[in-house]
Design a protein around this motif. Structure first.
Motif, PDB file in Angstrom:
ATOM      1  N   THR A  58       6.143 -46.700  15.167  1.00 14.93           N
ATOM      2  CA  THR A  58       4.851 -46.347  14.560  1.00 14.93           C
ATOM      3  C   THR A  58       3.738 -46.433  15.602  1.00 14.93           C
ATOM      4  O   THR A  58       2.889 -45.543  15.685  1.00 14.93           O
ATOM      5  CB  THR A  58       4.545 -47.285  13.379  1.00 14.93           C
ATOM      6  OG1 THR A  58       5.614 -47.214  12.442  1.00 14.93           O
ATOM      7  CG2 THR A  58       3.248 -46.912  12.685  1.00 14.93           C
ATOM      8  N   ASP A  62       1.300 -43.495  16.898  1.00 18.41           N
ATOM      9  CA  ASP A  62      -0.158 -43.659  16.827  1.00 18.41           C
ATOM     10  C   ASP A  62      -0.801 -43.416  18.189  1.00 18.41           C
ATOM     11  O   ASP A  62      -1.843 -42.770  18.278  1.00 18.41           O
ATOM     12  CB  ASP A  62      -0.519 -45.071  16.347  1.00 18.41           C
ATOM     13  CG  ASP A  62      -0.211 -45.299  14.874  1.00 18.41           C
ATOM     14  OD1 ASP A  62       0.039 -44.307  14.155  1.00 18.41           O
ATOM     15  OD2 ASP A  62      -0.205 -46.469  14.453  1.00 18.41           O
ATOM     16  N   VAL A 178      -5.096 -49.054  17.639  1.00 22.36           N
ATOM     17  CA  VAL A 178      -3.887 -48.958  16.815  1.00 22.36           C
ATOM     18  C   VAL A 178      -3.861 -50.104  15.805  1.00 22.36           C
ATOM     19  O   VAL A 178      -3.611 -49.895  14.619  1.00 22.36           O
ATOM     20  CB  VAL A 178      -2.614 -48.970  17.697  1.00 22.36           C
ATOM     21  CG1 VAL A 178      -1.363 -49.120  16.842  1.00 22.36           C
ATOM     22  CG2 VAL A 178      -2.541 -47.701  18.547  1.00 22.36           C
ATOM     23  N   GLU A 181      -6.472 -49.552  13.080  1.00 19.76           N
ATOM     24  CA  GLU A 181      -6.068 -48.513  12.122  1.00 19.76           C
ATOM     25  C   GLU A 181      -5.090 -49.043  11.086  1.00 19.76           C
ATOM     26  O   GLU A 181      -5.039 -48.542   9.970  1.00 19.76           O
ATOM     27  CB  GLU A 181      -5.446 -47.323  12.856  1.00 19.76           C
ATOM     28  CG  GLU A 181      -6.466 -46.402  13.463  1.00 19.76           C
ATOM     29  CD  GLU A 181      -5.973 -44.969  13.533  1.00 19.76           C
ATOM     30  OE1 GLU A 181      -4.780 -44.705  13.261  1.00 19.76           O
ATOM     31  OE2 GLU A 181      -6.803 -44.112  13.870  1.00 19.76           O
ATOM     32  N   HIS A 182      -4.300 -50.047  11.468  1.00 21.99           N
ATOM     33  CA  HIS A 182      -3.337 -50.636  10.537  1.00 21.99           C
ATOM     34  C   HIS A 182      -3.927 -51.823   9.778  1.00 21.99           C
ATOM     35  O   HIS A 182      -3.196 -52.570   9.128  1.00 21.99           O
ATOM     36  CB  HIS A 182      -2.055 -51.027  11.276  1.00 21.99           C
ATOM     37  CG  HIS A 182      -1.227 -49.836  11.640  1.00 21.99           C
ATOM     38  ND1 HIS A 182      -0.297 -49.280  10.795  1.00 21.99           N
ATOM     39  CD2 HIS A 182      -1.235 -49.053  12.752  1.00 21.99           C
ATOM     40  CE1 HIS A 182       0.250 -48.224  11.368  1.00 21.99           C
ATOM     41  NE2 HIS A 182      -0.306 -48.061  12.553  1.00 21.99           N
TER      42      HIS A 182
END
Length: 202
Positions: A58, A62, A178, A181-182
């Motif tokens: 992931t 990303d 990253v 964003e999560h």
């Protein structure tokens, strides 16, 4: 500083080199360090991030998206053709220049050697001089911050957890984007990493 790195921390740095190569990048940035830490399936950092919904695949996807993709550039032949055309436009014939060089220095004077000389790089490992990727200034800062985190915690080693703490403290690179964003909460992750390091040192 690097003599204080644990085996795991050294593997993070060398893994970041591979992550950069896998993405076709010519540098090692914070994003490559993050991907490398996530690839260590048994590592504390990877476990804590997986619990928060982030894994290596992931993160890699990303990074590709946030960096604008990894479209391949022009081939070497295309680049050479464009260079030759640009030189011809200003009156330089590349074929004539090549012929003159080979006449003066011998056939094959412009050819690269088959095997590049090997040099010692990070941690004494050998690499071909043309294959070493440099750390970005932000990635260098991340490693310096990892050392500061170890000093702050009164620990005489630098492990992957310290590198992650450095990444959180740096907070502005592509890796931090990253994580943001999560919706990973930096303070919560920092607390768990420090707890893990305290347990290791005990």
């Amino acid at each position: 500083m690097f003599e204080r790195f644990t085996t795991g921390a050294r593997e993070v740095v060398t893994g970041a080199h591979q992550a950069a190569r896998d993405l076709g990048n010519q540098h090692i940035g914070t994003e490559h360090v993050l991907i490398s830490m996530l690839r260590d399936e048994n590592g504390t950092v990877a476990r804590l991030l997986r619990e928060r919904g982030l894994d290596a695949a992931t993160a890699r996807d990303d990074v590709r998206r946030l960096a604008g993709g990894t479209e391949p550039g022009p081939s070497r032949a295309e680049t050479e053709a464009e260079d030759a055309a640009a030189l011809k436009a200003i009156g330089i014939d590349l074929d004539k220049v090549r012929a003159a060089i080979e006449e003066n220095f011998g056939a094959g004077a412009l050819q690269l050697p088959q095997a590049l000389p090997r040099k010692r790089g990070f941690f004494g490992r050998l690499y071909a001089s043309g294959g070493h990727l440099p750390l970005t200034p932000r990635a260098k800062k991340l490693l310096e911050l990892a050392l500061r985190e170890a000093v702050r915690l009164h620990q005489n080693f630098i492990g992957p957890e310290h590198i992650m703490l450095g990444l959180l403290r740096e907070g502005e690179g592509l890796a931090a984007r990253v994580l943001t964003e999560h919706r990973i909460k930096f303070d919560d992750l920092r607390t768990e990493l420090e707890r893990s390091l305290t347990d290791q040192a005990a």
